[in-house]
Write a protein that holds these residues in place. Structure first.
Motif, PDB file in Angstrom:
ATOM      1  N   THR A 123       0.842  -1.255  -0.071  1.00  0.00           N
ATOM      2  CA  THR A 123       0.140  -0.112  -0.165  1.00  0.00           C
ATOM      3  C   THR A 123       0.578   1.269  -0.085  1.00  0.00           C
ATOM      4  OG1 THR A 123      -0.313   0.057   2.428  1.00  0.00           O
ATOM      5  CG2 THR A 123      -1.785  -1.284   1.328  1.00  0.00           C
ATOM      6  N   LYS A 151       0.391   5.095   1.814  1.00  0.00           N
ATOM      7  CA  LYS A 151      -0.571   5.748   2.730  1.00  0.00           C
ATOM      8  C   LYS A 151      -0.322   7.175   2.852  1.00  0.00           C
ATOM      9  CE  LYS A 151      -0.885   1.184   5.646  1.00  0.00           C
ATOM     10  NZ  LYS A 151      -0.790   0.545   6.778  1.00  0.00           N
ATOM     11  N   PRO A 170      -3.693   6.633   9.023  1.00  0.00           N
ATOM     12  CA  PRO A 170      -3.292   7.648   7.917  1.00  0.00           C
ATOM     13  C   PRO A 170      -4.928   8.071   7.374  1.00  0.00           C
ATOM     14  CG  PRO A 170      -3.262   5.384   7.230  1.00  0.00           C
ATOM     15  CD  PRO A 170      -3.385   5.257   8.817  1.00  0.00           C
ATOM     16  N   THR A 212      -5.338   5.674   2.230  1.00  0.00           N
ATOM     17  CA  THR A 212      -4.664   4.191   1.938  1.00  0.00           C
ATOM     18  C   THR A 212      -5.208   3.844   0.561  1.00  0.00           C
ATOM     19  OG1 THR A 212      -4.634   3.687   4.226  1.00  0.00           O
ATOM     20  CG2 THR A 212      -4.292   1.975   2.739  1.00  0.00           C
TER      21      THR A 212
END
Length: 501
Positions: free
Chosen positions: A361, A363, A373, A376
């Protein structure tokens, strides 16, 4: 005190305007998917190859950079491990683009000047300078090789006609000056035309030296060498906004340097435990705030980010802010700790947000919210079922970088199969594009790619089982003010720009 290099550890320590781009005021306008990462908006400007040792020899005999550049594209079957690009970085104006490779070389490309007859060539880059930045070394005390691979390159803002950049391998940071010379002095009194000293007794007249025109020469000279300050391997360098200091980070320490002092640095972060068996995490990346010279962040292999303020303490062992997302117990697995390790951290240009990249990912964190976060983005979530095989072939330890566009509205990062991803923060749309030699026809429009996880595969989709994990986009760069991106794939450097309407 000279610190000796330590053994290399693997990554698993803990187990002109392009389209509707500029606003009327001249500042970067928000980039929407229709202008920045939508379908059919990006075109290939050129594909460049990092000069190999063979092509470097031909460069000495060929002055025309365009001929040199074309020679890179003829054949790269001789490319070796040393030719693989290891870092990519635009300078602050975007006129120059520097790449470093595993062979310790730095290649600088210069943007083609726009002409009335060839407006489309404005986005093209050609070779400007090539030099050997680092050489392989050997630590005889520990019987370990120190690789020449360039880990990071960072440009300094241009203050005069010359350019300055920092380059680092595992142990040593160097400050390079890149300058042009088109005149040479002639008519010395104490030297003859070949540069040999004359006998003073033979000098009967006094001449005034003059400057004569000569072919343009680009020189790269090392101005500073910052060495012997890191026991472990340097993973990050970052220039401070005061432009007087910079920091270098290794696995356990972060040092602060002054550009004018090479024999001394200040240790500002030290997470090495008294007993190395108690080591639970390492530093993976670090960066200064773009505007506040006292603030910096560093990330760890545990997926955490620490914001530090140098005004609070000379040794920033106590962070000012601590960013961490609680782990969902239902998603806990053997690979959780490995895939949560952060491989890159970047401040936004505004300085308001932090972007981090872990294995699956990207973020985005707001500096005012530490517990989770604000955004995302799943880069390649379809690989979650492939983690076991990715662990076996070591791909799970790949360190992907991430970059912002000039207005902080779009995020770009790499993936496998030479795919790279763009995420529009405003519209929440995303696109997957491919840097492929098969589709390297200049001015060709990039078609979005889709990965099929299971079931019936459509004609324009690629199965997740067909992905080539040896082809990966680890290093990317975005022009600071225009829609021009650089994507490194092995020893190929692809330059893309958005389609001019």
């Amino acid at each position: 005190m000279v610190l000796q290099p330590a053994e290399r550890h693997r990554g698993d320590w803990s187990h002109r305007r392009l389209g509707p781009w500029c606003s009327p005021t001249g500042s970067p306008a928000p980039l929407s998917c229709e202008t920045g990462c939508g379908e059919g908006t990006w075109i290939l400007v050129c594909r460049l190859l990092v000069p190999t040792q063979v092509s470097l020899l031909s460069m000495e005999e060929d002055i025309d950079t365009r001929k040199i550049n074309n020679s890179f594209l003829r054949d790269h079957s001789y490319a070796t491990e040393a030719d693989i690009i290891s870092t990519v970085e635009f300078n602050h104006t975007g006129e120059l683009l520097a790449t470093g490779d595993k062979g310790g070389r730095v290649v600088i490309f210069q943007r083609e000047q726009e002409s009335k007859n060839q407006v489309h060539r404005r986005g093209e880059y050609n070779v400007y300078s090539t030099f050997q930045s680092h050489e392989p070394e050997f630590d005889y005390l520990k019987s370990l090789e120190i690789e020449e691979k360039i880990n990071k390159i960072r440009w300094l803002p241009q203050q005069n006609a010359a350019y300055f950049l920092l380059s680092t391998n595992d142990k040593t940071v160097k400050l390079w000056k890149v300058s042009e010379r088109d005149k040479r002095p002639e008519g010395y009194n104490l030297k003859d035309e070949e540069g040999r000293l004359r006998d003073p007794a033979t000098i009967t007249t006094l001449r005034v030296p003059v400057l004569r025109p000569m072919d343009l020469m680009v020189e790269a000279t090392p101005r500073r060498v910052f060495a012997n300050a890191h026991t472990y391997h340097i993973n990050s360098i970052s220039v401070n906004s005061d432009y007087e200091t910079y920091m270098s980070a290794d696995d356990l320490r972060i040092n602060l340097w002054n550009f004018e002092i090479t024999n001394q640095s200040f240790n500002i972060v030290d997470i090495k435990p008294a007993n190395m068996e108690e080591l639970t995490e390492v530093i993976t990346a670090a960066e200064f705030h773009p505007h506040h010279c006292n603030t910096f962040v560093y990330s760890s292999s545990k997926g955490t980010i620490r914001l530090c303020d140098m005004r609070a303490s000379a040794l920033c062992d106590r962070h000012t802010k601590f960013f961490e997302e609680p782990e969902d117990p239902s998603n806990r697995s053997f690979f959780s700790e490995i895939i949560s390790s952060i491989s890159d951290v970047k401040f936004s240009h505004s300085g308001r947000c932090i972007m981090t990249r872990d294995y699956l990912t990207v973020k985005v964190w707001d500096l005012n919210m530490e517990n989770r976060p604000v955004e995302t983005y799943q880069v390649h979530d379809y690989l979650r079922s492939k983690l076991c095989s990715l662990y076996e072939n070591d791909c799970i330890f790949d360190k992907f970088e991430c970059v912002w566009n000039g207005s902080d509205s779009v995020i770009m990062t790499g993936s496998y199969n030479n795919f790279f991803r763009m995420f529009d923060r405003n519209t929440k749309r995303d696109v997957t594009l491919e840097a492929s030699r098969e589709n390297s026809k200049p001015r060709a429009i990039l078609k979005p790619r889709k990965v099929c996880v299971g079931g019936k595969r459509r004609k324009d989709e690629i199965s997740v089982d067909s992905l080539d994990f040896s082809k990966k986009i680890l290093h990317t760069a975005w022009h600071p003010s225009e829609n021009i991106i650089a994507v490194a794939a092995t020893n190929n450097l692809y330059i893309f720009q958005d389609k001019v309407n």
